[in-house]
Design an enzyme around this catalytic site. Structure first.
Site, short mmCIF file in Angstrom:
data_model
loop_
_atom_site.label_atom_id
_atom_site.label_comp_id
_atom_site.label_asym_id
_atom_site.label_seq_id
_atom_site.Cartn_x
_atom_site.Cartn_y
_atom_site.Cartn_z
N ASP A 116 0.85 -1.19 0.00
CA ASP A 116 0.00 0.00 0.00
C ASP A 116 0.89 1.25 0.00
O ASP A 116 1.89 1.31 0.72
CB ASP A 116 -0.89 -0.03 1.25
CG ASP A 116 -2.00 0.99 1.18
OD1 ASP A 116 -3.09 0.63 0.68
OD2 ASP A 116 -1.77 2.14 1.61
N ASN A 124 -3.27 12.51 -3.11
CA ASN A 124 -4.34 12.75 -4.07
C ASN A 124 -5.11 14.02 -3.74
O ASN A 124 -5.38 14.85 -4.63
CB ASN A 124 -5.32 11.56 -4.01
CG ASN A 124 -5.53 10.94 -5.38
OD1 ASN A 124 -5.06 11.47 -6.39
ND2 ASN A 124 -6.21 9.83 -5.42
N HIS A 129 -5.35 14.53 -8.79
CA HIS A 129 -5.37 13.15 -9.29
C HIS A 129 -4.20 12.83 -10.21
O HIS A 129 -3.73 11.70 -10.27
CB HIS A 129 -6.69 12.87 -10.01
CG HIS A 129 -7.84 12.76 -9.07
ND1 HIS A 129 -7.95 11.72 -8.17
CD2 HIS A 129 -8.91 13.56 -8.86
CE1 HIS A 129 -9.05 11.90 -7.46
NE2 HIS A 129 -9.65 13.01 -7.84
N GLU A 159 -5.00 2.19 -4.14
CA GLU A 159 -3.54 2.33 -4.09
C GLU A 159 -2.90 1.06 -3.56
O GLU A 159 -1.80 1.07 -3.02
CB GLU A 159 -3.16 3.54 -3.22
CG GLU A 159 -3.33 3.37 -1.73
CD GLU A 159 -4.74 3.69 -1.20
OE1 GLU A 159 -5.71 3.56 -1.98
OE2 GLU A 159 -4.85 4.04 -0.02
#
Lengths: 239, 126
Positions: A116, A124, A129, A159
């Protein structure tokens, strides 16, 4: 008109030779037979049919090959995550199921890694983005390049990445996890996000006995959360 | 005067529009009918009758993305008829269009063109 490349000679060419030799013999031995003209016509007809048959087969084989190629391409597309080029969840499931059935057959253990990106939501939200996509692509490429050719790498969702490492031990799993964490640590964002660097948290699990896939993935996921709790930018292995 | 031959495309058979006035004979789509010879028989018959009396140039224009083996055979038979027409000194040609996303279709077209004496134009369309 286009130019034509020569192709492999047909096996029928040999038959043509045989036919010619036979015809020559018939003509020699039965010079005055009024049926010779008919025989010659029939032989010509036979040769044309033979050639046509071979041509049809060649074209048909080509069409078939094209269809198979397109099928493979479509299959790959359906199994690939567009953004990162890694396997998507669907593609990964096929690899996971194959590996799980290998395990129940020959008892070969395999490793699972849930990876992760740390603070992804913050990246973000505060940088947009486009930068989020950059982070996903950069991490995906970095991780994949550190894996072995027979490992399967997927974007599992958001993610989160899921890697499958066949033929692993706990030691190799720990070594690879360490290598991945170090490879991503400190990767700097492009100029529009000064000071931003990337890191990942990795959870590993060595699957040694047949169990439901969901359960094994959950164990790797639990280990990843442990790594997060231990301060991120590191790895943990499930017992 | 012969009637124009029109068949709508179906899932397994191509659209057909053979126009005796303009001499343009179009086939478009995929061709894998369950009974290929049954499907092509009336089309072959039309072509044979048409060529027997066609005075104007004939142009067969094809855009076929998939062909089963039977369709390949029927196409070759049609090409042979057109080639014979051309060898009698009458104007005839074949235009073969293939899609850019399937570059290997070019090889198939070249294979068809081989051994024919009439103009066989192979065009890629985007």
């Amino acid at each position: 008109m286009t130019e034509h490349k020569p192709h492999e000679p047909d096996p029928s060419r040999f038959e043509e030779k045989e036919l010619e030799q036979r015809l020559e013999r018939v003509f020699r031995e039965h010079e005055d037979n009024p049926l010779l003209e008919e025989i010659e016509w029939l032989a010509g007809k036979y040769l044309r049919l033979e050639r046509k048959l071979h041509k049809i087969t060649r074209i048909s084989d080509k069409v078939q090959a094209q269809v198979m190629e397109l099928n493979t391409r479509l299959g790959n597309l359906a199994a690939t995550d567009q953004l990162t080029g890694l396997l998507n969840r669907r593609g990964m499931y096929e690899h996971l199921e194959a590996e799980m059935s290998r395990l129940s057959r020959d008892g070969a253990p395999f490793g699972l890694m849930v990876i992760d990106i740390d603070y992804f939501k913050r990246i973000n939200d505060s940088h947009g983005h486009a930068l989020g996509d950059w982070a996903l692509q950069t991490v995906a490429q970095t991780l994949q390049s550190r894996c072995r050719s027979y490992d399967s790498c997927s974007r599992w969702g958001g993610e989160e990445f899921l890697f499958l490492l066949p033929g692993s031990s706990r030691d190799t799993l720990a070594q690879i996890a360490q290598k991945l964490v170090e490879a991503v640590r400190g990767i700097a964002a492009p100029a529009e996000a000064p000071g931003l660097t990337l890191s990942i948290s990795v959870g590993g699990y060595l699957c040694q006995a047949a169990e439901p896939l969901q359960q094994s993935i959950q164990k790797a996921d639990d280990a990843m959360y442990q790594a997060k709790q231990e301060g991120r930018d590191g790895y943990a292995l499930h017992e | 005067m012969m009637e124009r031959l029109i068949r709508d495309a179906s899932k397994a058979s191509p659209a057909i529009d053979f126009d005796p006035v303009s001499g343009v004979l179009r086939m478009q789509g995929e061709s894998y009918p369950e009974n290929t010879f049954e499907f092509f028989r009336p089309i072959m018959a039309w072509l044979r009758d048409y060529l027997a009396q066609a005075a104007a140039p004939v142009s067969m224009e094809l855009e076929l993305s998939y062909l089963n083996t039977g369709s390949i055979k029927c196409l070759m038979d049609m090409f042979d008829l057109l080639d014979a027409h051309h060898q009698e000194g009458k104007a005839a040609r074949i235009v073969w269009r293939y899609h850019a996303n399937n570059p290997r279709a070019l090889e198939t077209a070249e294979e068809f063109a081989e051994d024919l004496s009439l103009p066989f134009l192979i065009e890629q369309h985007p």
